[in-house]
Write a protein that holds these residues in place. Structure first.
Motif, PDB file in Angstrom:
ATOM      1  N   ALA A   1      -4.768   5.754  -0.087  1.00  0.00           N
ATOM      2  CA  ALA A   1      -3.818   5.325   0.936  1.00  0.00           C
ATOM      3  C   ALA A   1      -3.082   6.514   1.537  1.00  0.00           C
ATOM      4  CB  ALA A   1      -2.817   4.337   0.336  1.00  0.00           C
ATOM      5  N   ILE A   2      -2.771   7.488   0.714  1.00  0.00           N
ATOM      6  CA  ILE A   2      -2.078   8.687   1.208  1.00  0.00           C
ATOM      7  C   ILE A   2      -2.949   9.422   2.216  1.00  0.00           C
ATOM      8  CG2 ILE A   2      -1.202  10.966   0.558  1.00  0.00           C
ATOM      9  CD1 ILE A   2      -0.361   9.692  -2.141  1.00  0.00           C
TER      10      ILE A   2
ATOM     11  N   TYR B   1      -3.704  -0.040  -2.903  1.00  0.00           N
ATOM     12  CA  TYR B   1      -3.840   0.703  -1.647  1.00  0.00           C
ATOM     13  C   TYR B   1      -2.675   0.362  -0.724  1.00  0.00           C
ATOM     14  CZ  TYR B   1      -5.735   2.400   2.771  1.00  0.00           C
ATOM     15  OH  TYR B   1      -5.892   3.059   3.968  1.00  0.00           O
ATOM     16  N   CYS B   2      -2.327  -0.921  -0.689  1.00  0.00           N
ATOM     17  CA  CYS B   2      -1.232  -1.363   0.175  1.00  0.00           C
ATOM     18  C   CYS B   2       0.106  -0.809  -0.288  1.00  0.00           C
ATOM     19  CB  CYS B   2      -1.170  -2.887   0.208  1.00  0.00           C
ATOM     20  SG  CYS B   2      -2.740  -3.660   0.606  1.00  0.00           S
ATOM     21  N   TRP B   3       0.344  -0.854  -1.615  1.00  0.00           N
ATOM     22  CA  TRP B   3       1.610  -0.302  -2.120  1.00  0.00           C
ATOM     23  C   TRP B   3       1.678   1.194  -1.834  1.00  0.00           C
ATOM     24  CZ3 TRP B   3       3.210  -4.676  -1.890  1.00  0.00           C
ATOM     25  CH2 TRP B   3       2.770  -5.769  -2.651  1.00  0.00           C
ATOM     26  N   GLY B   4       0.530   1.874  -1.929  1.00  0.00           N
ATOM     27  CA  GLY B   4       0.514   3.292  -1.580  1.00  0.00           C
ATOM     28  C   GLY B   4       0.790   3.517  -0.114  1.00  0.00           C
ATOM     29  N   GLN B   5       0.181   2.690   0.741  1.00  0.00           N
ATOM     30  CA  GLN B   5       0.435   2.815   2.174  1.00  0.00           C
ATOM     31  C   GLN B   5       1.896   2.556   2.494  1.00  0.00           C
ATOM     32  OE1 GLN B   5      -1.953   0.206   4.585  1.00  0.00           O
ATOM     33  NE2 GLN B   5      -1.063   0.925   6.512  1.00  0.00           N
ATOM     34  N   LEU B   6       2.463   1.531   1.864  1.00  0.00           N
ATOM     35  CA  LEU B   6       3.873   1.222   2.097  1.00  0.00           C
ATOM     36  C   LEU B   6       4.767   2.380   1.667  1.00  0.00           C
ATOM     37  CD1 LEU B   6       6.030  -0.844   2.920  1.00  0.00           C
ATOM     38  CD2 LEU B   6       5.957  -1.732   0.581  1.00  0.00           C
TER      39      LEU B   6
ATOM     40  N   GLY C   1       4.620  -0.113   8.128  1.00  0.00           N
ATOM     41  CA  GLY C   1       5.336  -0.385   6.884  1.00  0.00           C
ATOM     42  C   GLY C   1       5.260  -1.846   6.487  1.00  0.00           C
ATOM     43  N   LEU C   2       5.673  -2.724   7.381  1.00  0.00           N
ATOM     44  CA  LEU C   2       5.626  -4.150   7.083  1.00  0.00           C
ATOM     45  C   LEU C   2       4.187  -4.645   7.004  1.00  0.00           C
ATOM     46  CD1 LEU C   2       7.439  -6.525   6.515  1.00  0.00           C
ATOM     47  CD2 LEU C   2       7.607  -6.976   8.972  1.00  0.00           C
ATOM     48  N   PHE C   3       3.295  -4.050   7.795  1.00  0.00           N
ATOM     49  CA  PHE C   3       1.866  -4.369   7.716  1.00  0.00           C
ATOM     50  C   PHE C   3       1.358  -4.127   6.293  1.00  0.00           C
ATOM     51  CE2 PHE C   3      -2.532  -2.953   7.742  1.00  0.00           C
ATOM     52  CZ  PHE C   3      -3.180  -3.841   8.580  1.00  0.00           C
ATOM     53  N   ALA C   4       1.658  -2.964   5.739  1.00  0.00           N
ATOM     54  CA  ALA C   4       1.195  -2.629   4.389  1.00  0.00           C
ATOM     55  C   ALA C   4       1.819  -3.548   3.345  1.00  0.00           C
ATOM     56  CB  ALA C   4       1.526  -1.166   4.075  1.00  0.00           C
ATOM     57  N   LEU C   5       3.110  -3.864   3.513  1.00  0.00           N
ATOM     58  CA  LEU C   5       3.779  -4.744   2.553  1.00  0.00           C
ATOM     59  C   LEU C   5       3.097  -6.110   2.507  1.00  0.00           C
ATOM     60  CD1 LEU C   5       6.104  -5.498   0.653  1.00  0.00           C
ATOM     61  CD2 LEU C   5       7.456  -6.073   2.675  1.00  0.00           C
TER      62      LEU C   5
END
Length: 413
Positions: free
Chosen positions: A22-23, A148-153, A257-261
């Motif tokens: 994600a990073i 992956y999502c938590w990493g993106q967030l 941000g909200l997309f990833a959450l």
């Protein structure tokens, strides 16, 4: 077979491996507006960087297809983390010393994209082959992909916060800061145990997979699912700032941000309670819902509604990628790492084409697509409303493909 408790640390390290991916996938898009203003890099070339990232991951998937099952998981996993660290550090320094900033950015992207591609190929089969009940495999895959999502967030929130506090002039510190994560996980993976790969004599050959219509439909799902997820993910920050007029901090938090959450919430929820529902039904609804979000984001005259649609898209696309992995691996249980590499290859193909096509369509909004752009709400002449509207066809194709293959089909040997 060893006890599942033996692999607890391995599973956790795989979760962190998806954070690393994600990073490397999201740090550059968050800096698109910096590259655009500081280095005068055009929108189309920014889309090219996103395409380059996933294009290199695609080639990495292809190269790893036959290698991983033969050499085992450990060495490719360690190499993936080393390349992720090096690529992130190069992202900070190469733009300032390369012949052109774009060339420096592209070189850094190539290095960490190889690492990201290896992680994508490796993490899913490692977790799939850890000891666990068969009925829990799909939930475990969704849980893995939720990280992956938590990493993106985390990347969005922390990066946005640091830019707000220290200013965009210090942006080179951010890739170096994020390089700490793959460096730490590298040390963990050097010590944890790995499951065995599928032996050659038991593994379903790639040629056999490619000769099966069901698997080919799985590749279509990965292609469209990857494109649906990454197109919105990669462009939502730029769209929020240039297309809707939000500030960078607000745009990043309410866009990617909200997309990833919400994408993480959908994957985590399926990991916890998904066994109660039909995966096929959820995938059809997810594809259709994502298509609606694309249309609303493109056509809503109220900026807040467009941003909300971008974010809600994360809720719907969250299950597309891990759900396709689970559907396919359940029907081809002996596919091995090569099968996961082929699926990831298709997903990265979508992740490459989707953002690039969106960038091209955005440029065409001031030319051949100008009549369509004229009837849409203003977007700061970015052309992204036009691009998102036309890209709504991608998740719609995903939903139609699931409907095509949802009838019961015998499990392959």
């Amino acid at each position: 077979m060893p006890s599942p408790l033996t692999f607890v640390a391995t599973r956790r390290a795989c979760y962190t491996g998806f954070v690393v991916q994600a990073i490397v996938n999201n740090i550059a898009p968050l800096l698109f507006i910096v590259f655009h203003t500081q280095f005068a890099i055009p929108v189309a070339e920014l889309g090219g960087l996103a395409a380059l990232n996933f294009g290199v991951q695609l080639l990495t998937d292809l190269a790893a297809m036959k290698v991983v099952d033969r050499v085992g998981y450990r060495r490719p996993v360690l190499l993936a983390h080393v390349l992720s660290v090096v690529g992130l550090v190069l992202l900070a320094f190469l733009p300032g010393i390369a012949p052109t900033p774009f060339l420096g950015l592209a070189a850094a992207v190539v290095v960490y994209a190889i690492g990201g591609g290896l992680l994508e190929v490796l993490m899913s089969p490692v977790v799939e082959h850890l000891p666990s009940p068969q009925e829990a495999k799909a939930a475990g895959m969704a849980m893995l992909h939720s990280f992956y999502c938590w990493g993106q967030l985390a990347v969005v929130v922390v990066t946005t916060g640091l830019l707000a506090v220290f200013g965009i002039g210090l942006w080179p510190l951010l890739p170096v800061f994020w390089a700490i994560v793959p460096l730490a996980n590298l040390l963990v993976f050097a010590r944890v145990p790995f499951p065995d790969t599928v032996p050659d004599e038991h593994r379903t050959p790639i040629r056999s997979l490619l000769g099966t219509p069901l698997f080919l439909f799985g590749l279509v799902l990965m292609l469209t699912g990857g494109a649906a997820e990454l197109t919105m993910s990669q462009w939502s920050s730029f769209f929020a700032e240039q297309g809707v007029g939000a500030s960078k901090a607000v745009g990043d938090l309410l866009g990617p941000g909200l997309f990833a959450l919400l994408m993480g919430v959908s994957r985590f929820a399926y990991g916890m309670w998904g066994q109660r529902f039909s995966l096929e039904d959820l995938l059809v609804g997810s594809g259709a819902g994502a298509a609606v979000c694309y249309v609303v984001a493109a056509t809503a005259p109220v900026p807040a509604v467009s941003l909300l649609a971008c974010a809600l898209c994360g809720l719907f696309v969250g299950l597309l990628w891990p759900g396709t992995f689970s559907l396919t691996s359940a029907r081809f249980p002996l596919g091995g790492a090569g099968m996961f590499a082929l699926l990831a290859l298709a997903g990265d193909g979508g992740g490459t084409l989707g953002p690039w096509v969106a960038g091209v369509l955005a440029e065409l909004a001031s030319g051949p697509l100008a009549p369509l752009a004229a009837v849409l709400p203003a977007d700061g002449d970015s052309g992204l409303r036009t691009a998102l509207l036309l890209c709504a066809v991608i998740p719609a194709v995903f939903a139609l493909t699931v409907l095509r293959v949802r009838r019961p089909i015998p499990v392959a040997a």
